[in-house]
Write a protein that holds these residues in place. Structure first.
Motif, PDB file in Angstrom:
ATOM      1  N   SER A 168       0.841  -1.197   0.000  1.00  0.00           N
ATOM      2  CA  SER A 168       0.000   0.000   0.000  1.00  0.00           C
ATOM      3  C   SER A 168       0.875   1.244   0.000  1.00  0.00           C
ATOM      4  N   ASP A 226      -3.144   3.890  -3.271  1.00  0.00           N
ATOM      5  CA  ASP A 226      -3.578   2.646  -3.906  1.00  0.00           C
ATOM      6  C   ASP A 226      -2.771   1.500  -3.304  1.00  0.00           C
ATOM      7  N   THR A 227      -3.145   0.285  -3.671  1.00  0.00           N
ATOM      8  CA  THR A 227      -2.452  -0.909  -3.190  1.00  0.00           C
ATOM      9  C   THR A 227      -2.146  -1.813  -4.371  1.00  0.00           C
ATOM     10  N   LEU A 228      -0.887  -2.208  -4.493  1.00  0.00           N
ATOM     11  CA  LEU A 228      -0.490  -3.163  -5.525  1.00  0.00           C
ATOM     12  C   LEU A 228      -0.536  -4.563  -4.929  1.00  0.00           C
ATOM     13  N   LEU A 274       2.496   2.999 -12.645  1.00  0.00           N
ATOM     14  CA  LEU A 274       1.555   3.544 -11.681  1.00  0.00           C
ATOM     15  C   LEU A 274       0.284   3.983 -12.401  1.00  0.00           C
ATOM     16  N   TRP A 321      -3.230  -3.164  -9.571  1.00  0.00           N
ATOM     17  CA  TRP A 321      -3.566  -2.140  -8.593  1.00  0.00           C
ATOM     18  C   TRP A 321      -4.990  -2.393  -8.110  1.00  0.00           C
ATOM     19  N   ASN A 322      -5.197  -2.314  -6.823  1.00  0.00           N
ATOM     20  CA  ASN A 322      -6.494  -2.650  -6.242  1.00  0.00           C
ATOM     21  C   ASN A 322      -7.618  -1.796  -6.817  1.00  0.00           C
TER      22      ASN A 322
END
Length: 532
Positions: A412, A439-441, A504, A463-464
């Motif tokens: 995150s 965001d969270t990968l 990203l 990415w979430n």
């Protein structure tokens, strides 16, 4: 990974009275568990039962604890190469300084009162260089009796300085018989520290710093940064100060002594649950050791919301144990970094990032850097430190993964801005706790993938914010993406590592601090292949 002998080296016990109390523990605290954790936004206490690292290493990794009344005497009495290498050993260096293993002397009342006072302010019988030499001898004995080529060293607080004294000084001096000693690289495979003051203990009050250096109550002068020179430099003597030309940095572990890639430093970020020392040490600490002084430069690190010791301590925590276990036995090393960043950023605003890394199936956060815990990633400073070299990536997190059929971890990232005016935060346009981007990968890794340059490893990343639903519903995570985006990540090989650059999201690349070319670089190294 190899199950080598594990040797635990405890931390500072204080004056003789504290030493006498600590030697009552047969395993010097490595057996201690916990029942409290802090949860939620306010850090409220909750029940969580952690058995302690000693027991967990026995149940999770099949280690044996061999005591027979006295571990050291047991080792001396058995045949060479007869002891299982997967064994646990506690270095009891404080026993010789305790006064409880002998009959009390006949003393008059004044002598008794004076003795009690002395035991509360001094630590007679303890010397860090003697403790380091004793550790060297114990390791050699363990190697001979187990047949193991090397050992794992695990240390809490001052114990890490005992280890470093052995590595950086004792190993470079001949033994009592004049024979050259082995190097630390020949003795030690990996070295893990909990809350060790690698850069010394720095107090906010100058008068207290001065008193620590000059008087060193109960041997505490070993934590004075300048005095560390005396027991970390091979040609120095304790009490020597570094000459101006020495460029001495206590947080630097010389390459000729030991490889920092084999060192892991657990850094505590919770000062409030420690004792009164948190007042002079300050908030950016675990209550005793300041965050910026709790690691060896170039070593692996994890930041955990734990205090130096006690109910919410680092050693007796699930966070500490999971990082320890994965560093010692994890096959896959994962490093995350921001790449493709601009070569420079303006002085204002200041850019920071909060980061958090978790692993599927674990109830804890493996590492977390945040402003709330006094240790965000200072993006502006990191970019300036690169001197305009846009090819240099900014490290943001790392961990180690055990060998499983499918490995999932999540990273995150929250990016914030601070507008400052003469060192004060300018609040006119400020929105508290609202990131410029977050965001969270989610990364799924499967060993054994076939074909292409990334042979031996497959990964799926997303990415979430792009996943259509809950991440738990998709395995691999790319099943939650549109059909055209469900392919595995594209790996390339660089210096023996699998490397993938994950773009990203557009909203992130619109930020000036990240820029249009920003990626999150994922590097995975097979440690088993490297060792082979």
């Amino acid at each position: 990974m190899d199950r080598l002998p594990i040797v635990y080296v405890r931390g500072y016990a204080g004056p003789t009275a504290g030493i006498n109390e600590q030697v009552d523990d047969p395993f010097y605290g490595f057996n201690r568990g916990a029942t409290h954790v802090r949860v939620g936004g306010d850090g409220d206490p909750a029940f969580y039962q952690f058995e302690g690292p000693l027991l967990r290493l026995m149940t999770d990794e099949g280690y044996q604890l061999l005591v027979r009344g006295d571990q050291h005497r047991y080792l001396r009495g058995v045949e060479d190469a007869s002891v299982p290498p997967a064994s646990l050993w506690v270095y009891r260096f404080y026993d010789q300084a305790a006064t409880t293993f002998a009959a009390p002397p006949h003393e008059s009342l004044p002598e008794r009162l004076l003795g009690r006072l002395r035991r509360r302010v001094s630590a007679e019988g303890f010397d860090i260089e003697s403790a380091a030499a004793g550790l060297y001898d114990l390791i050699e004995l363990i190697r001979r009796k187990t047949g193991a080529p090397r050992v794992f060293l695990v240390a809490h607080s001052m114990g890490g300085l005992v280890v470093r004294c052995m590595m950086q000084k004792v190993c470079f001096h001949p033994d009592a018989d004049g024979r050259p000693r082995s190097s630390a690289k020949e003795l030690v495979a990996r070295f893990f520290t909990y809350g060790t003051p690698h850069g010394g203990i720095d107090l906010r009050l100058d008068a207290m710093d001065w008193a620590q250096q000059v008087f060193g109550p109960a041997g505490s002068d070993i934590f004075a940064p300048e005095k560390m020179y005396g027991y970390l430099e091979p040609k120095a003597h304790f009490g020597d100060r570094p000459p101006r030309s020495a460029d001495f940095d206590p947080q630097r572990l010389p390459e000729q002594a030991f490889d920092t890639d084999d060192v892991f430093c657990l850094v505590g970020t919770n000062p409030k649950d420690y004792g009164l020392s948190r007042v002079p040490v300050g908030p950016k600490s675990d209550g005793l050791v300041r965050i910026e002084r709790a690691y060896v430069r170039g070593a692996h690190r994890a930041y955990v919301y734990r205090s130096h010791s006690g109910t919410y301590g680092e050693v007796n925590s699930e966070e500490g144990y999971q990082n320890l276990r994965r560093f010692l036995f994890g096959r896959w090393q994962v490093a995350l970094a921001l790449a493709g960043l601009p070569g420079s950023v303006p002085d204002e605003p200041v850019w920071q990032a909060d980061t958090r890394l978790t692993i599927r199936g674990l109830p804890i956060v493996m590492t977390e850097q945040s402003a709330a815990h006094w240790c965000p990633v200072q993006l502006s400073d990191e970019i300036r430190r690169r001197d305009g070299d846009a090819d240099v990536a900014v490290p943001v997190a790392g961990t180690f993964l055990l060998h499983r059929d499918r490995l999932r971890h999540a990273f995150s990232l929250r990016v914030f801005t601070l507008n400052e005016d003469d060192g004060r935060i300018h609040l006119t346009d400020h929105l508290e706790q609202v990131p410029a981007w977050a965001d969270t990968l989610i990364v799924d890794i499967r060993p054994g993938g076939a074909g292409g340059e990334g042979a031996g490893l497959e990964a799926w990343v997303a990415w979430n914010s792009m996943v259509a639903g809950s991440p738990e519903s998709f395995d691999p995570i790319t099943d939650g993406l549109p059909a055209e985006a469900r392919t595995p990540a594209a790996w390339r090989r660089e210096n023996g590592k699998h490397v993938a650059d994950i773009a990203l999201p557009p909203t992130a690349r619109a930020l000036a601090v990240l820029g249009p070319n920003a990626t999150l670089r994922v590097e995975v190294r097979d440690r088993r292949a490297s060792a082979g």
